[in-house]
Design a protein around this motif. Sequence first.
Motif, mmCIF file in Angstrom:
data_model
loop_
_atom_site.group_PDB
_atom_site.id
_atom_site.type_symbol
_atom_site.label_atom_id
_atom_site.label_comp_id
_atom_site.label_asym_id
_atom_site.label_seq_id
_atom_site.Cartn_x
_atom_site.Cartn_y
_atom_site.Cartn_z
ATOM 1 N N ASN A 116 0.849 -1.190 0.000
ATOM 2 C CA ASN A 116 0.000 0.000 0.000
ATOM 3 C C ASN A 116 0.887 1.243 0.000
ATOM 4 O O ASN A 116 1.561 1.538 0.999
ATOM 5 C CB ASN A 116 -0.909 -0.001 1.237
ATOM 6 N N PRO A 117 0.902 2.014 -1.095
ATOM 7 C CA PRO A 117 1.777 3.185 -1.157
ATOM 8 C C PRO A 117 1.255 4.394 -0.362
ATOM 9 O O PRO A 117 1.988 5.368 -0.200
ATOM 10 C CB PRO A 117 1.823 3.503 -2.655
ATOM 11 N N LYS A 118 0.003 4.339 0.106
ATOM 12 C CA LYS A 118 -0.564 5.514 0.777
ATOM 13 C C LYS A 118 0.254 5.993 1.973
ATOM 14 O O LYS A 118 0.489 7.197 2.109
ATOM 15 C CB LYS A 118 -2.017 5.238 1.200
ATOM 16 N N PRO A 119 0.707 5.110 2.886
ATOM 17 C CA PRO A 119 1.517 5.619 4.007
ATOM 18 C C PRO A 119 2.775 6.333 3.547
ATOM 19 O O PRO A 119 3.186 7.327 4.161
ATOM 20 C CB PRO A 119 1.846 4.344 4.796
ATOM 21 N N TRP A 120 3.393 5.860 2.470
ATOM 22 C CA TRP A 120 4.605 6.503 1.963
ATOM 23 C C TRP A 120 4.281 7.850 1.325
ATOM 24 O O TRP A 120 5.034 8.814 1.485
ATOM 25 C CB TRP A 120 5.290 5.575 0.964
ATOM 26 N N LEU A 121 3.164 7.916 0.629
ATOM 27 C CA LEU A 121 2.737 9.201 0.072
ATOM 28 C C LEU A 121 2.375 10.180 1.183
ATOM 29 O O LEU A 121 2.632 11.386 1.080
ATOM 30 C CB LEU A 121 1.550 8.994 -0.868
ATOM 31 N N LYS A 122 1.784 9.675 2.265
ATOM 32 C CA LYS A 122 1.482 10.536 3.414
ATOM 33 C C LYS A 122 2.771 11.072 4.047
ATOM 34 O O LYS A 122 2.851 12.234 4.426
ATOM 35 C CB LYS A 122 0.657 9.774 4.453
ATOM 36 N N GLY A 123 3.766 10.193 4.168
ATOM 37 C CA GLY A 123 5.044 10.639 4.715
ATOM 38 C C GLY A 123 5.655 11.736 3.870
ATOM 39 O O GLY A 123 6.154 12.744 4.389
ATOM 40 N N GLU A 124 5.586 11.570 2.550
ATOM 41 C CA GLU A 124 6.102 12.601 1.642
ATOM 42 C C GLU A 124 5.320 13.897 1.789
ATOM 43 O O GLU A 124 5.898 14.993 1.779
ATOM 44 C CB GLU A 124 6.018 12.088 0.198
ATOM 45 N N SER A 125 3.992 13.783 1.967
ATOM 46 C CA SER A 125 3.175 14.988 2.102
ATOM 47 C C SER A 125 3.459 15.721 3.414
ATOM 48 O O SER A 125 3.373 16.947 3.472
ATOM 49 C CB SER A 125 1.687 14.630 2.008
ATOM 50 N N VAL A 126 3.808 14.991 4.476
ATOM 51 C CA VAL A 126 4.153 15.641 5.747
ATOM 52 C C VAL A 126 5.454 16.426 5.598
ATOM 53 O O VAL A 126 5.579 17.556 6.108
ATOM 54 C CB VAL A 126 4.267 14.600 6.881
ATOM 55 N N TYR B 169 12.762 1.419 3.481
ATOM 56 C CA TYR B 169 11.809 1.357 2.374
ATOM 57 C C TYR B 169 11.697 -0.070 1.835
ATOM 58 O O TYR B 169 10.594 -0.563 1.580
ATOM 59 C CB TYR B 169 12.223 2.319 1.262
ATOM 60 N N ARG B 170 12.843 -0.711 1.679
ATOM 61 C CA ARG B 170 12.825 -2.088 1.162
ATOM 62 C C ARG B 170 12.097 -3.032 2.112
ATOM 63 O O ARG B 170 11.496 -4.009 1.677
ATOM 64 C CB ARG B 170 14.262 -2.560 0.942
ATOM 65 N N ASP B 171 12.143 -2.707 3.412
ATOM 66 C CA ASP B 171 11.437 -3.521 4.403
ATOM 67 C C ASP B 171 10.009 -3.028 4.648
ATOM 68 O O ASP B 171 9.310 -3.552 5.518
ATOM 69 C CB ASP B 171 12.210 -3.517 5.731
ATOM 70 N N ASN B 172 9.599 -1.995 3.904
ATOM 71 C CA ASN B 172 8.250 -1.419 4.010
ATOM 72 C C ASN B 172 7.959 -0.929 5.435
ATOM 73 O O ASN B 172 6.887 -1.168 5.988
ATOM 74 C CB ASN B 172 7.191 -2.440 3.566
ATOM 75 N N LYS B 173 8.918 -0.206 6.029
ATOM 76 C CA LYS B 173 8.762 0.361 7.370
ATOM 77 C C LYS B 173 8.809 1.878 7.246
ATOM 78 O O LYS B 173 9.874 2.491 7.234
ATOM 79 C CB LYS B 173 9.854 -0.149 8.308
ATOM 80 N N MET B 174 7.616 2.487 7.137
ATOM 81 C CA MET B 174 7.534 3.897 6.804
ATOM 82 C C MET B 174 7.995 4.813 7.935
ATOM 83 O O MET B 174 8.737 5.772 7.715
ATOM 84 C CB MET B 174 6.093 4.260 6.404
ATOM 85 N N LEU B 175 7.563 4.559 9.176
ATOM 86 C CA LEU B 175 7.880 5.470 10.272
ATOM 87 C C LEU B 175 9.383 5.578 10.512
ATOM 88 O O LEU B 175 9.905 6.712 10.616
ATOM 89 C CB LEU B 175 7.155 5.035 11.551
ATOM 90 N N PRO B 176 10.132 4.460 10.620
ATOM 91 C CA PRO B 176 11.593 4.608 10.749
ATOM 92 C C PRO B 176 12.212 5.339 9.563
ATOM 93 O O PRO B 176 13.149 6.132 9.732
ATOM 94 C CB PRO B 176 12.088 3.157 10.835
ATOM 95 N N ALA B 177 11.687 5.082 8.365
ATOM 96 C CA ALA B 177 12.211 5.765 7.182
ATOM 97 C C ALA B 177 11.951 7.262 7.276
ATOM 98 O O ALA B 177 12.819 8.090 6.932
ATOM 99 C CB ALA B 177 11.568 5.190 5.920
ATOM 100 N N PHE B 178 10.763 7.639 7.746
ATOM 101 C CA PHE B 178 10.410 9.061 7.889
ATOM 102 C C PHE B 178 11.367 9.748 8.862
ATOM 103 O O PHE B 178 11.877 10.841 8.591
ATOM 104 C CB PHE B 178 8.964 9.178 8.383
ATOM 105 N N ILE B 179 11.629 9.103 9.993
ATOM 106 C CA ILE B 179 12.538 9.681 10.997
ATOM 107 C C ILE B 179 13.946 9.816 10.429
ATOM 108 O O ILE B 179 14.616 10.847 10.617
ATOM 109 C CB ILE B 179 12.548 8.816 12.278
ATOM 110 N N MET B 180 14.400 8.805 9.697
ATOM 111 C CA MET B 180 15.739 8.865 9.103
ATOM 112 C C MET B 180 15.817 9.948 8.036
ATOM 113 O O MET B 180 16.864 10.594 7.869
ATOM 114 C CB MET B 180 16.110 7.501 8.517
ATOM 115 N N GLY B 181 14.722 10.164 7.323
ATOM 116 C CA GLY B 181 14.696 11.246 6.348
ATOM 117 C C GLY B 181 14.879 12.603 7.019
ATOM 118 O O GLY B 181 15.661 13.444 6.551
ATOM 119 N N LEU B 182 14.168 12.818 8.132
ATOM 120 C CA LEU B 182 14.323 14.076 8.861
ATOM 121 C C LEU B 182 15.724 14.208 9.458
ATOM 122 O O LEU B 182 16.304 15.303 9.475
ATOM 123 C CB LEU B 182 13.278 14.169 9.976
ATOM 124 N N MET B 183 16.274 13.107 9.941
ATOM 125 C CA MET B 183 17.620 13.158 10.508
ATOM 126 C C MET B 183 18.668 13.464 9.435
ATOM 127 O O MET B 183 19.723 14.035 9.739
ATOM 128 C CB MET B 183 17.950 11.837 11.203
#
Length: 362
Positions: free
Chosen positions: A249-259, A333-347
């Motif tokens: 489901n790409p929606k959580p990843w699109l939501k992360g990008e929108s945040v 991303y490869r493991d489909n774990k959006m929240l850790p990816a989002f935090i790493m993006g901000l870091m």
Amino acid sequence: MSYVSEALLYLCFAILTGTFILRIVPEHRRPEIRVPTWLLLVCALAIPLLEYVPIHDSAVLFAKDTDITYGEMVKSILLDLNNGKAWVWSAVASIGLAFLLGLPSFRNDKHMPKVSLFILLLLILWLGYASHATSLYGTKGWLVHTAHFLAITVWIGVLMVVSWFASDSRNWEAFLAWFSPLAIGCMLITFTAGILLMTFTTPQYVNSWMLPYGQMLLLKHLLIAPLLLFAYTNGFGYRKMLKQSNSFNPKPWLKGESVIALLLFIVTGALGQQTPPHNVKETLQTVSPSELFTTVYNGHFSPDLTLKLSIGLDSILMLAAALVMIYGFIQMYRDNKMLPAFIMGLMTTVFGYFALMFGVGS
């Protein structure tokens, strides 16, 4: 207050633009989108209110320094200045758009999205007419500012609406097939126009970091890094993941990008309320240096400083940490774990900031 109003203004434009673009797209090439009518009405009516905030602030400021009343000052701004004239036309168009959206016959008409997008284009043109770039560089500044704002509004608008208001998981692959090229095109226009705007407002880029405007501009640029990471997965990864697994489901990843995009709106809103440093030394005569800069900067601050970047151990370590965060983002991303990816993006943004600031010297 002005910072908040600017960010909310960009959000309103994004929601309206994204909604009407998606309504033009055939149903078999997008998920089902359900944006509440009341939200569209609120966004349309909020545009003139939010655009009035800087006019109000200017009127209050000038009224204090002169014998002219607040009402007379507002009248003078509306009749004589670019931002005042643009606000009058924007108010008329926004109220007209809200009125049309309130009519059931118009909401259900097949031509509604096209008419609404035309009105939004006029609103964006008037917003560009009221910009700082237009006041300094005339038509050239107006065109560049308008192109920058239009591109980012289309890109982020579609992204936000589809990520938060898609009611099903159908047609994701078909949606990404046209949205990814659109996003890449808008991204290129945004970056090109943004660089041109910088040549207008911030010719002394590194030196400007001493000022609040320069710090906000730097943070804005660094926030582009996690946005690009999400955009990369959007452009190249989602369709591959969808082919490999129907459950993806790409929606959580699109939501992360929108945040991340919303954070960019907030920083851009703060940026719009700062004094652009055409000449940093002259600006420092009337504007206090950034408290963030004076806190992080290792040396002794002086208005006569000429900053330059140099590579030191501290900068290298921070840059390495940023690269580790980018690698971690890709793995999450490869493991489909959006929240850790989002935090790493901000870091990535945080470590990138310190890498640059630790490398600043005079």
